[in-house]
Design a protein around this motif. Sequence first.
Motif, PDB file in Angstrom:
ATOM      1  N   LEU A  48       0.860  -1.183   0.000  1.00 22.08           N
ATOM      2  CA  LEU A  48       0.000   0.000   0.000  1.00 22.08           C
ATOM      3  C   LEU A  48       0.895   1.232   0.000  1.00 22.08           C
ATOM      4  O   LEU A  48       1.795   1.360   0.833  1.00 22.08           O
ATOM      5  CB  LEU A  48      -0.888  -0.025   1.253  1.00 22.08           C
ATOM      6  N   THR A  49       0.659   2.125  -0.945  1.00 18.67           N
ATOM      7  CA  THR A  49       1.409   3.372  -1.018  1.00 18.67           C
ATOM      8  C   THR A  49       0.444   4.504  -0.676  1.00 18.67           C
ATOM      9  O   THR A  49      -0.594   4.640  -1.321  1.00 18.67           O
ATOM     10  CB  THR A  49       1.971   3.572  -2.446  1.00 18.67           C
ATOM     11  N   MET A  50       0.770   5.270   0.360  1.00 21.79           N
ATOM     12  CA  MET A  50      -0.130   6.350   0.773  1.00 21.79           C
ATOM     13  C   MET A  50       0.566   7.689   0.572  1.00 21.79           C
ATOM     14  O   MET A  50       1.699   7.878   1.009  1.00 21.79           O
ATOM     15  CB  MET A  50      -0.512   6.200   2.244  1.00 21.79           C
ATOM     16  N   LEU A  97      -3.104   4.999  -2.280  1.00 18.19           N
ATOM     17  CA  LEU A  97      -4.176   5.661  -1.529  1.00 18.19           C
ATOM     18  C   LEU A  97      -3.820   7.131  -1.306  1.00 18.19           C
ATOM     19  O   LEU A  97      -2.706   7.441  -0.868  1.00 18.19           O
ATOM     20  CB  LEU A  97      -4.379   4.915  -0.209  1.00 18.19           C
ATOM     21  N   PHE A  98      -4.734   8.021  -1.628  1.00 18.41           N
ATOM     22  CA  PHE A  98      -4.483   9.461  -1.532  1.00 18.41           C
ATOM     23  C   PHE A  98      -5.458  10.054  -0.530  1.00 18.41           C
ATOM     24  O   PHE A  98      -6.661   9.798  -0.604  1.00 18.41           O
ATOM     25  CB  PHE A  98      -4.638  10.104  -2.919  1.00 18.41           C
ATOM     26  N   VAL A  99      -4.920  10.822   0.416  1.00 22.83           N
ATOM     27  CA  VAL A  99      -5.771  11.430   1.435  1.00 22.83           C
ATOM     28  C   VAL A  99      -5.754  12.938   1.225  1.00 22.83           C
ATOM     29  O   VAL A  99      -4.685  13.547   1.119  1.00 22.83           O
ATOM     30  CB  VAL A  99      -5.274  11.093   2.860  1.00 22.83           C
ATOM     31  N   ALA A 124      -9.221   6.946  -2.916  1.00 25.00           N
ATOM     32  CA  ALA A 124      -9.215   8.325  -2.417  1.00 25.00           C
ATOM     33  C   ALA A 124      -9.959   8.397  -1.092  1.00 25.00           C
ATOM     34  O   ALA A 124     -11.053   7.845  -0.957  1.00 25.00           O
ATOM     35  CB  ALA A 124      -9.896   9.251  -3.418  1.00 25.00           C
ATOM     36  N   VAL A 125      -9.346   9.069  -0.125  1.00 23.00           N
ATOM     37  CA  VAL A 125     -10.007   9.348   1.158  1.00 23.00           C
ATOM     38  C   VAL A 125     -10.153  10.867   1.206  1.00 23.00           C
ATOM     39  O   VAL A 125      -9.167  11.583   1.408  1.00 23.00           O
ATOM     40  CB  VAL A 125      -9.179   8.798   2.331  1.00 23.00           C
ATOM     41  N   VAL A 126     -11.337  11.355   0.933  1.00 23.90           N
ATOM     42  CA  VAL A 126     -11.542  12.797   0.725  1.00 23.90           C
ATOM     43  C   VAL A 126     -12.738  13.321   1.518  1.00 23.90           C
ATOM     44  O   VAL A 126     -13.627  12.566   1.889  1.00 23.90           O
ATOM     45  CB  VAL A 126     -11.809  13.120  -0.765  1.00 23.90           C
TER      46      VAL A 126
END
Length: 362
Positions: A48-50, A97-99, A124-126
């Motif tokens: 997992l790449t965040m 995963l992008f926050v 996406a966590v938005v």
Amino acid sequence: DKGGYKHFMAKEIAEQPVVMTEVLGHYVKSDGIQFPNQDIDFKSINRLTMVACGTAYYACFVAKYWFEQLAGLPVEIDVASEFRYREPPITSGTAALFVSQSGETADTLAALRYCAGKADKIIAVVNVPESSIARESDVVLPILAGVEVGVASTKAFTNQLMTLAVLALEAAHQRGRLTDAELGDYLENLRSLPGILNTALGIETRCEEISLKLAEARDILFLGRGRMYPLALEGALKLKEISYIHAEAYASGELKHGPIALVDQHVPVIVIAPRDDLFDKTVSNMQEVMARGGRVLLVTDQKGAEEAGDGVWETLIMPEVDAFFAPILYAVPAQMLAYYTAVAKGTDVDQPRNLAKSVTVE
Ligand code: M6R
């Protein structure tokens, strides 16, 4: 509308128990975790790449501990501005995963575009579901924090953490690392958090008192270990952002590798340390600071305060909480100390100089 509060930031800090309950209700049902209309298969993922910026990056940093410890999933985290130009290899089986609160941060969006077509899944966590980052992702997880006006991110951070905690539990369950019963126990702990955070808001008066003293400092250090290290980073960012006091955070164990040279009686050192399995280590770092005349503000729980011994300058006592999800609760002192220090200094809390709520240019 500030709803009777002096600043949007104060209102948004106070809203946290309510918006946390909302996001939990969205992802956790009586029969377990659900991600409505989203397909996330953690069994086919091996990495997992965040990626994110600022406070959202610190949410990723906390989540790294959760994903690694619960789900046994190797996690890489990076700030978007570095990630995008480093052009790291994205190996098969990677989920990216992008926050982002706004979903419009230029560097985060560029990092996402770099991963598109390379990663197995873009998540996406938005906070803004119709944002660019959300539109360009395969899986969109809204954090349901409501509109956040203050430039300093508060309720978005805690709801990012809530969402990532649920996701880490789901990953652990899917990967056979948690039984149904164990998952149930973790979810029970998560469910108790909004209530505990509501109690934690009661530290306000103490924060106000302590902040009067912090406001006189030119430099402030934050220390944390393990899951609390990202909270130290978040506390330092919040403080410099709105009070303009120079603040730095270090992993407690790094202190003797350089930063301890900064310590004297003029530099308050804020140690974020609930009584957990790493507490004793942190206490010894604290003693090193005190032996050099440093003034320690210990943010801990009742047990931690009792075990810390003498010589601590100020203690801020937090309610007891399950150690695993403690970072969510300890966002409150990080926010409130920054808030009241800024208020004491008379700075523009909601619109700090040189900053924009959404950074849409790199
Ligand atoms: O909208 P985003 O979450 O992508 O914004 C990221 C950062 O710019 C943001 O968290 C910033 O660090 C905050 N002002 C911190 O309080």
